[in-house]
Design a protein around this motif. Structure first.
Motif, PDB file in Angstrom:
ATOM      1  N   TRP A 273      54.699 -93.377  54.450  1.00 25.57           N
ATOM      2  CA  TRP A 273      54.800 -92.412  53.353  1.00 25.57           C
ATOM      3  C   TRP A 273      55.485 -93.082  52.167  1.00 25.57           C
ATOM      4  O   TRP A 273      56.543 -93.707  52.325  1.00 25.57           O
ATOM      5  CB  TRP A 273      55.628 -91.214  53.791  1.00 25.57           C
ATOM      6  CG  TRP A 273      54.963 -90.267  54.734  1.00 25.57           C
ATOM      7  CD1 TRP A 273      54.248 -90.589  55.846  1.00 25.57           C
ATOM      8  CD2 TRP A 273      54.992 -88.835  54.676  1.00 25.57           C
ATOM      9  NE1 TRP A 273      53.823 -89.455  56.485  1.00 25.57           N
ATOM     10  CE2 TRP A 273      54.265 -88.355  55.787  1.00 25.57           C
ATOM     11  CE3 TRP A 273      55.564 -87.922  53.800  1.00 25.57           C
ATOM     12  CZ2 TRP A 273      54.096 -87.003  56.046  1.00 25.57           C
ATOM     13  CZ3 TRP A 273      55.395 -86.578  54.050  1.00 25.57           C
ATOM     14  CH2 TRP A 273      54.664 -86.120  55.156  1.00 25.57           C
ATOM     15  N   ASP A 274      54.910 -92.947  50.977  1.00 21.02           N
ATOM     16  CA  ASP A 274      55.621 -93.458  49.813  1.00 21.02           C
ATOM     17  C   ASP A 274      56.692 -92.452  49.394  1.00 21.02           C
ATOM     18  O   ASP A 274      56.660 -91.287  49.791  1.00 21.02           O
ATOM     19  CB  ASP A 274      54.672 -93.772  48.662  1.00 21.02           C
ATOM     20  CG  ASP A 274      53.932 -92.552  48.145  1.00 21.02           C
ATOM     21  OD1 ASP A 274      54.588 -91.548  47.797  1.00 21.02           O
ATOM     22  OD2 ASP A 274      52.686 -92.596  48.089  1.00 21.02           O
ATOM     23  N   ILE A 275      57.620 -92.909  48.594  1.00 21.00           N
ATOM     24  CA  ILE A 275      58.789 -92.102  48.264  1.00 21.00           C
ATOM     25  C   ILE A 275      58.396 -90.835  47.502  1.00 21.00           C
ATOM     26  O   ILE A 275      58.989 -89.767  47.704  1.00 21.00           O
ATOM     27  CB  ILE A 275      59.817 -92.935  47.459  1.00 21.00           C
ATOM     28  CG1 ILE A 275      61.152 -92.191  47.349  1.00 21.00           C
ATOM     29  CG2 ILE A 275      59.272 -93.308  46.100  1.00 21.00           C
ATOM     30  CD1 ILE A 275      61.873 -92.034  48.646  1.00 21.00           C
ATOM     31  N   LYS A 276      57.361 -90.926  46.659  1.00 22.39           N
ATOM     32  CA  LYS A 276      56.942 -89.751  45.893  1.00 22.39           C
ATOM     33  C   LYS A 276      56.383 -88.670  46.813  1.00 22.39           C
ATOM     34  O   LYS A 276      56.687 -87.477  46.662  1.00 22.39           O
ATOM     35  CB  LYS A 276      55.899 -90.158  44.849  1.00 22.39           C
ATOM     36  CG  LYS A 276      55.491 -89.015  43.926  1.00 22.39           C
ATOM     37  CD  LYS A 276      54.513 -89.487  42.854  1.00 22.39           C
ATOM     38  CE  LYS A 276      54.131 -88.333  41.924  1.00 22.39           C
ATOM     39  NZ  LYS A 276      53.181 -88.785  40.874  1.00 22.39           N
ATOM     40  N   ALA A 277      55.557 -89.071  47.784  1.00 17.81           N
ATOM     41  CA  ALA A 277      54.991 -88.110  48.725  1.00 17.81           C
ATOM     42  C   ALA A 277      56.085 -87.462  49.560  1.00 17.81           C
ATOM     43  O   ALA A 277      56.058 -86.256  49.825  1.00 17.81           O
ATOM     44  CB  ALA A 277      53.967 -88.802  49.625  1.00 17.81           C
ATOM     45  N   MET A 278      57.071 -88.268  49.958  1.00 20.11           N
ATOM     46  CA  MET A 278      58.168 -87.740  50.758  1.00 20.11           C
ATOM     47  C   MET A 278      59.007 -86.749  49.950  1.00 20.11           C
ATOM     48  O   MET A 278      59.413 -85.695  50.454  1.00 20.11           O
ATOM     49  CB  MET A 278      59.042 -88.890  51.266  1.00 20.11           C
ATOM     50  CG  MET A 278      59.901 -88.532  52.467  1.00 20.11           C
ATOM     51  SD  MET A 278      60.966 -89.902  52.971  1.00 20.11           S
ATOM     52  CE  MET A 278      59.775 -91.225  53.093  1.00 20.11           C
TER      53      MET A 278
END
Length: 326
Positions: A273-278
């Motif tokens: 998961w990338d930080i934006k999605a998280m």
């Protein structure tokens, strides 16, 4: 209480009001200070407790004292240059590493859920409704808390009226207000059904056996199987979670209610998961808040000598497939 006071009170969270009252009482009663006070008075107060309390505790007390002065029509003594310099000095002389909850490992979550499922099956076989209710409630609590990344206070405030679940599809929670929702606009949280360790099925099983159609999702259960009308106090979730994991053979004393949130963040980071999605999924508003929950040691991949998730746990994670909406 008149209407104006009711609206003013609603603008501040109850936990904040409680902690502010305690901070003002500490200044007046425990330390013996007088209100209103001055910047020099604040400096003397900070000096007294600089080596006894964390900087976050001291800043929380300053916020309470600032609010008291502002609401009473007095100048805010906590914003003087000497108070700011005092805080910098305390940080320099008493550095402290920020304490963080231990992230719940996926294999520990699975171990607890397996134990709870077995406990529920045995209880059903002997027609032990109390144990069956407790096992179903606890399973729903840990699975929703982990996969949704909820804080303890969010779990305690979930309402059945604001929850829609469809087995095999997903679940939607609505919270009228939360920590990151400063404008009280309300937030909707969605989580898909999973083929394994499914929070949706756990929720359906719990409310079905409990026979509850309104009010708090999670509530106390006495030894006779009577459900309380009110929801859990958020502070009571820590001992409850520790009992759940200890009974399942996991070292529960390592974990707190925030371990569910950190556990999910660690799992998500390890699974790409990338930080934006998280941030979007969990509800973080800024990067700094999100990074506090992520174990960056896993970024070294296979070169790391130890990993937050064991190889067996990683294979278990990879086996989890989200059941997409039709």
């Amino acid at each position: 209480m008149n209407m104006a006071d009711r609206y003013l009170q609603a603008g501040t969270r109850e936990n904040t009001r409680r902690s502010y009252r305690a901070a003002v009482e500490h200044f007046e009663v425990t330390w013996g200070g007088f209100l209103p006070t001055t910047g020099d008075g604040i400096v003397r107060y900070l000096a007294e407790y600089a080596d006894k309390h964390t900087i976050s505790t001291l800043k929380q007390r300053l916020a309470a004292l600032a609010q008291w002065h502002i609401t009473q029509g007095f100048p805010d003594p906590t914003k003087t240059p000497t108070v700011r310099q005092m805080i910098k000095g305390i940080r320099a002389l008493h550095p402290a590493q920020e304490k963080q909850a231990t992230p719940l490992l996926l294999q520990h979550l699975e171990q607890a859920v397996q134990w709870l499922e077995q406990d529920a099956e045995k209880a059903a076989a002997r027609q032990d409704l109390t144990t069956l209710l407790r096992s179903r409630r606890d399973m729903a609590l840990v699975l929703i808390g982990f996969w949704r990344g909820f804080r303890g206070d969010e779990l305690s405030r979930l309402q059945i009226e604001n929850t829609q679940a469809q087995a095999g599809v997903g679940i939607t929670f609505y919270l009228p207000h939360s920590k990151g929702d400063r404008q009280h606009r309300g937030t909707t949280f969605r989580t898909p059904a999973l083929k394994k360790l499914c929070p949706v099925q756990a929720y359906v099983n719990w409310i079905t056996i409990a026979g509850i159609a309104h009010g708090p999702v999670f509530r106390k259960l006495d030894r006779w199987g009577h459900l309380a009308e009110d929801g859990f106090n958020a502070n009571s979730l820590i001992p409850l979670l520790r009992r759940i994991f200890n009974r399942a053979g996991v070292s529960g004393d390592l974990y707190t209610s925030h371990s569910l949130r950190r556990g999910f963040a660690t799992w998500a980071a390890a699974n790409g998961w990338d930080i934006k999605a998280m941030m979007t999924y969990v509800g973080w508003k800024d990067m700094k808040s999100a990074m506090r929950y992520i174990d960056t040691a896993d970024s070294f991949g296979e070169l790391a000598t130890s990993r937050p998730l064991t190889s067996s746990a990683i294979s278990q994670v990879q086996a989890l497939k989200v059941a997409e909406n039709p």
